[in-house]
Design a protein around this motif. Structure first.
Motif, PDB file in Angstrom:
ATOM      1  N   SER A   1      -6.411   0.398  -6.685  1.00  0.00           N
ATOM      2  CA  SER A   1      -5.514   1.238  -5.894  1.00  0.00           C
ATOM      3  C   SER A   1      -5.915   2.691  -6.078  1.00  0.00           C
ATOM      4  CB  SER A   1      -4.066   1.027  -6.337  1.00  0.00           C
ATOM      5  OG  SER A   1      -3.666  -0.296  -6.072  1.00  0.00           O
TER       6      SER A   1
ATOM      7  N   SER B   1      -3.953  -3.502  -4.173  1.00  0.00           N
ATOM      8  CA  SER B   1      -2.905  -3.898  -3.244  1.00  0.00           C
ATOM      9  C   SER B   1      -3.144  -5.259  -2.595  1.00  0.00           C
ATOM     10  CB  SER B   1      -2.768  -2.832  -2.155  1.00  0.00           C
ATOM     11  OG  SER B   1      -2.321  -1.616  -2.709  1.00  0.00           O
TER      12      SER B   1
ATOM     13  N   THR C   1       0.829  -1.211   0.000  1.00  0.00           N
ATOM     14  CA  THR C   1       0.000   0.000   0.000  1.00  0.00           C
ATOM     15  C   THR C   1       0.862   1.260   0.000  1.00  0.00           C
ATOM     16  OG1 THR C   1      -0.225  -0.144   2.404  1.00  0.00           O
ATOM     17  CG2 THR C   1      -1.997  -1.075   1.079  1.00  0.00           C
TER      18      THR C   1
ATOM     19  N   ILE D   1      -3.854   3.149  -1.007  1.00  0.00           N
ATOM     20  CA  ILE D   1      -4.930   2.495  -0.267  1.00  0.00           C
ATOM     21  C   ILE D   1      -5.967   1.961  -1.251  1.00  0.00           C
ATOM     22  CG2 ILE D   1      -6.719   2.810   1.468  1.00  0.00           C
ATOM     23  CD1 ILE D   1      -3.919   3.106   2.563  1.00  0.00           C
TER      24      ILE D   1
END
Length: 219
Positions: free
Chosen positions: A148, A212, A121, A126
């Motif tokens: 992402s 991620s 991340t 995030i």
């Protein structure tokens, strides 16, 4: 000059892996800590140590008293902060012509700061899911794919000086190891052969990774 725990451990790793290293002198500009030569390849390395913040210190004290405590953090947040600082320091020497490495040592009790998902991340951002809410309450919301989103630390136009993020693990000569997570957008990428070393693992993001949660591919 007093060395940090992370610097001592990094020097121990280099010695055990047979990697020549030298501490670089301080300069007026921000510059990296070390130049190392794994397999005769020159690499600049900036070593960063994550120490407990005030909240983590308080939780550790409560744990020591026997209290049950819970702790949470934003994945990759501490690494992203160190990456931004390290990128500025490494630019002064590497200038995109030599590989550059930021080495992170987690000196806190929160393993989440440097677990593989935290590193992922820090690079990719995030994970986000787009949710569409229909006008009619009788209809259910729809959810898009996980992608992402914000806080991407590694992009084609950001932090390209960094060839990889390395996580230094262990606390002594018997347990020290290094995990190297390659940056696919590096201007000067590391060849995989450079870190074929004892007690060293290497990872890259799969080419088809959209978020991620896909996980790292060991290489």
């Amino acid at each position: 000059m007093t060395r940090t725990k992370s610097e001592k451990l990094f020097e121990t790793f280099c010695a055990q892996a047979g990697v020549p290293w030298r501490r670089l002198p301080e300069c007026s500009e921000k510059c990296p800590d070390y130049e190392i030569r794994p397999h005769e390849v020159g690499v600049f390395a900036e070593v960063k140590q994550l120490d407990p913040n005030p909240e983590e210190k308080m939780l550790a004290q409560r744990r020591a008293r026997g209290e049950a405590v819970a702790f949470g953090s934003t994945p990759g947040e501490r690494i992203r902060r160190e990456v931004r600082e390290a990128n500025r320091q490494l630019k002064t020497r590497a200038r995109g012509r030599l590989p550059a490495l930021v080495v992170i040592f987690n000196n806190t009790e929160c393993f989440l700061h440097t677990d593989p998902y935290g590193v992922m991340t820090a690079m990719k951002g995030i994970d986000e899911v787009q949710v569409s809410i229909p006008a009619s309450p009788s209809q259910s919301p729809t959810f898009g794919p996980t992608v992402s989103g914000r806080e991407r630390g590694m992009r084609p136009d950001v932090n390209t000086t960094l060839s990889a993020i390395a996580v230094l693990r262990g606390y002594d000569a018997e347990s020290v190891s290094l995990d190297v997570f390659h940056n696919r957008f590096a201007r000067c990428p590391l060849d995989l052969s450079t870190f074929r070393l004892s007690r060293c693992r290497q990872f890259r993001i799969p080419s088809n990774a959209r978020n991620s949660s896909v996980g790292w591919e060991e290489v």
